[in-house]
Each structure stands twice: as structure tokens, then as C-alpha cells.
Write a protein that holds these residues in place. Structure first.
Motif, PDB file in Angstrom:
ATOM      1  N   PRO A  83      24.981  57.324  50.526  1.00 27.36           N
ATOM      2  CA  PRO A  83      26.380  57.391  50.071  1.00 27.36           C
ATOM      3  C   PRO A  83      26.627  58.495  49.046  1.00 27.36           C
ATOM      4  O   PRO A  83      27.683  59.138  49.061  1.00 27.36           O
ATOM      5  N   GLY A 279      31.704  51.357  45.829  1.00 26.35           N
ATOM      6  CA  GLY A 279      32.673  52.201  46.522  1.00 26.35           C
ATOM      7  C   GLY A 279      33.834  52.596  45.631  1.00 26.35           C
ATOM      8  O   GLY A 279      34.323  53.730  45.693  1.00 26.35           O
ATOM      9  N   VAL A 325      38.201  50.721  49.918  1.00 24.25           N
ATOM     10  CA  VAL A 325      36.787  50.385  50.116  1.00 24.25           C
ATOM     11  C   VAL A 325      36.639  49.202  51.063  1.00 24.25           C
ATOM     12  O   VAL A 325      35.769  49.209  51.952  1.00 24.25           O
ATOM     13  N   GLN A 329      34.512  49.386  54.498  1.00 22.59           N
ATOM     14  CA  GLN A 329      33.342  48.534  54.694  1.00 22.59           C
ATOM     15  C   GLN A 329      33.415  47.694  55.963  1.00 22.59           C
ATOM     16  O   GLN A 329      32.404  47.153  56.406  1.00 22.59           O
ATOM     17  N   MET A 338      29.719  53.453  52.022  1.00 26.04           N
ATOM     18  CA  MET A 338      29.973  52.474  50.963  1.00 26.04           C
ATOM     19  C   MET A 338      29.323  51.139  51.323  1.00 26.04           C
ATOM     20  O   MET A 338      29.999  50.149  51.586  1.00 26.04           O
TER      21      MET A 338
END
Length: 339
Positions: A83, A279, A325, A329, A338
Motif C-alpha cells: 500500500p 486507509g 476507504v 476495501q 488499503m
């Protein structure tokens, strides 16, 4: 940094993740409205405990584990290193660095070189320190597993002397330390402190005393930083992550947050925010920049008073980042960025 435990004994870890991520977002709010400089300085001082808290939490979670080298580094690569590289590239693209001559192999190589050299956005510096600590973690684990409490206390005390105290002396006095003490430099002390402080229990009276001390130290730090700017002392020591005052504030914050009781209902609210905290840390700079330019929202950055607008704008940036985020995800191809 990104593994959320469902154990009731570790619910405070998610609390630290959430509060730390919020404080980081609040620190990057560019508020231009009315209010005393002391107020904005105080909020900034509070935010300085966020990143050290992440270091301490990582030390608490990682140093007592036993894992083969391959397992440890594979987990860290998936959860942090990949990431980190993805978002370093995203920030380079966002700022359109090197795009003058179009896409090419030279551009890719230049991006890799730039990322290796240093953070491509200010807040990404954290990962350079964290990855360095991860490389050292297997050795620290051996030390922690075999060390007595006295050994652990000695290392933490030595780090506190060599890093915060010696830097204080060198910043404000003619004293210069010539001894080579690199082996206890940097953020390693926070890592060890997270493990050591996790060994203790505290009474209610001790916690009340620590809360009062936190308030006192935060006010003193605010005044000192305000004065240093007013009098042009040309120092950032009072808000340095490795300054005596910030180290003490972080240690106290870690202890207090660890002891807060968290009900099932509160944890149901905290858990998804905790899973998204990594994230949020990565994406919030772009979110805040967009909000500052967004019609109907940009005016909020100069409205009202700093007393309430800085935390409210921080909360807005935090929640917008969380929504982004949470969506990422859920998308298999994107959630690598993330995890």
C-alpha cells in the motif's frame, strides 16, 4: 498497524487507531478563519501524539509475537509495504510529477527512485520510519523474549536520555554530544515503550493524576511553541515527535486510552473505523485538498471560529476519507491498496 482484534482486551487498540487517524487529519486542516493562534497551536500539539501512538501500538502488538521470518515479512509486505508504494505513486500522479514528457520507462524508473529517496507527500514519512522498524523487529523480538524487566527499563531509559534529553541539551545549550549512540536513536524507543507499558496495570487515582498531567503538559507545550514562534526562536523542538514533552504526552495518552472501558455498542462503532484507519491516513491529504476547493464546502475553511471549526473540519475530512476507504476495501482489485 492494520489488524483489528475482536478480543475485548484489545478493544483499546482500535480506539487508538481511530483517535490517532482523526488527530492526523485534524493536523492537516488548513483553517484560515478567526480565532486565537493559541487555539490552533493547542490542537496541533494534541495532534503530535498521533503518529508516536501508532509506533507504540505496533510495538505492543508485534514484539511479543513469535513468527518465522518469512511469515512476518510477508504480512508486513502485504499490509504496509505494498500500500505504501501504491499510494506513493498515487501522490506522484496527483501532483503530476514528471508528466512533462509523457508516460515512459524513464518516468517509471524516476518514480521508483523518488519513492526510495523519500516521502512523496509529507505524511508518508511515517512509513519510512515504520518499515525501518519492521526490518529491526525480529532482532527486537529476541531481545524482548530474553530480557528481564530491568533490561527493558534500561533500554527505554537509555533511549529517553540519548534522544529526547540529549536533543534538548543540544537545541538550547552550547552542549554537543560527541558519543556515537546511533543504536538507540530514532523511534525504536516508542516501539519498546509500547511493549513495556502494556505490562502494567494502573489504579484509578493514578489515571486521574496522569490525565491532569496530560492537560498541564499540553498547555505548557502550547505556550512554549507559541512563544518560540512569536519570539522567532527558530526551533521546532517543542512539537518534535522526539522532544521530551511530546514523548511524555504520548506515553500518558497511551496509558489513558488503554484503560478506557469500551462497551459492545461502542466497539461496534469503533471496529469498522479502526479497520479503515490505515486507509484514512493514506488518503486524507487528497480528501482535504478537494474539500478546500469544493463549492459550498470551501467557505467552511474560513468560517466561524477555530475553537470548533478545526475539529469539525477534521471530523468532516475523517468521515469522507472513511467512506472512500470503506468502498475501496469492498472492491477486490483495489483493496490491496488499503488492506
Amino acid at each position: 498497524m492494520n489488524t483489528t482484534s475482536s478480543s475485548s482486551t484489545l478493544r483499546w487498540v482500535d480506539l487508538i487507531r481511530v483517535i490517532g487517524a482523526f488527530l492526523v487529519v485534524m493536523a492537516h486542516v488548513s483553517y484560515k478563519g478567526e480565532g486565537s493562534v493559541l487555539v490552533s497551536t493547542y490542537y496541533f500539539v494534541l495532534s503530535r501524539v498521533a503518529v508516536p501512538l501508532f509506533f507504540m501500538m505496533s510495538g505492543f502488538l508485534l514484539l511479543k509475537k513469535e513468527e518465522p521470518y518469512g511469515v512476518f515479512f510477508r504480512k508486513r509486505a502485504v499490509k504496509v509495504v505494498v500500500p505504501f508504494f501504491i499510494w506513493s505513486v498515487i501522490y506522484l500522479l496527483w501532483k503530476r510529477e514528471g508528466f512533462e514528457s509523457g508516460f515512459s520507462l524513464d518516468l517509471v524508473v524516476s518514480y521508483i527512485v523518488k519513492i526510495i529517496r523519500g516521502p512523496r507527500e509529507n505524511h508518508l514519512w511515517f512509513f519510512y520510519a515504520l518499515i525501518g522498524l519492521y526490518l529491526f523487529t525480529p532482532i527486537l523480538r529476541v531481545f524482548v523474549a530474553r530480557a528481564s524487566r530491568l533490561d527493558l527499563y534500561y533500554f527505554c531509559a537509555l533511549w529517553f536520555l540519548v534522544v529526547p534529553i540529549f536533543s534538548l541539551l543540544q537545541e538550547f545549550t552550547p552542549v554537543k554530544i560527541g558519543f556515537e549512540l546511533y543504536f538507540v536513536a530514532g523511534y525504536t524507543g516508542y516501539f519498546l515503550l509500547g511493549h513495556v507499558l502494556g505490562l502494567f496495570e494502573y489504579t484509578r487515582i493514578q489515571l486521574y493524576g496522569l490525565a491532569a498531567l496530560f492537560l498541564f503538559l499540553s498547555l505548557v507545550t502550547t505556550y512554549l511553541d507559541f512563544q518560540s514562534n512569536l519570539l522567532k526562536w527558530n526551533t521546532q523542538y517543542f512539537v518534535s515527535y522526539l522532544g521530551v514533552n511530546i514523548v511524555l504526552l504520548t506515553v500518558i495518552a497511551f496509558i489513558l486510552l488503554r484503560e478506557i472501558p469500551i462497551s459492545d455498542r461502542l466497539y461496534a462503532f469503533l471496529a469498522p473505523l479502526g479497520r479503515a484507519s490505515f486507509g484514512i491516513y493514506l488518503v486524507h491529504v487528497i480528501v482535504l485538498a478537494i474539500l478546500e476547493q469544493m463549492p459550498g464546502v470551501s467557505g467552511w475553511f474560513s468560517a466561524g471560529s477555530s475553537v470548533y471549526m478545526i475539529p469539525l473540519l477534521g471530523l468532516l475530512g475523517f468521515m469522507v476519507s472513511y467512506v472512500i476507504v470503506a468502498i475501496i476495501q469492498k472492491i477486490p482489485v483495489l483493496r490491496w491498496s488499503m488492506p
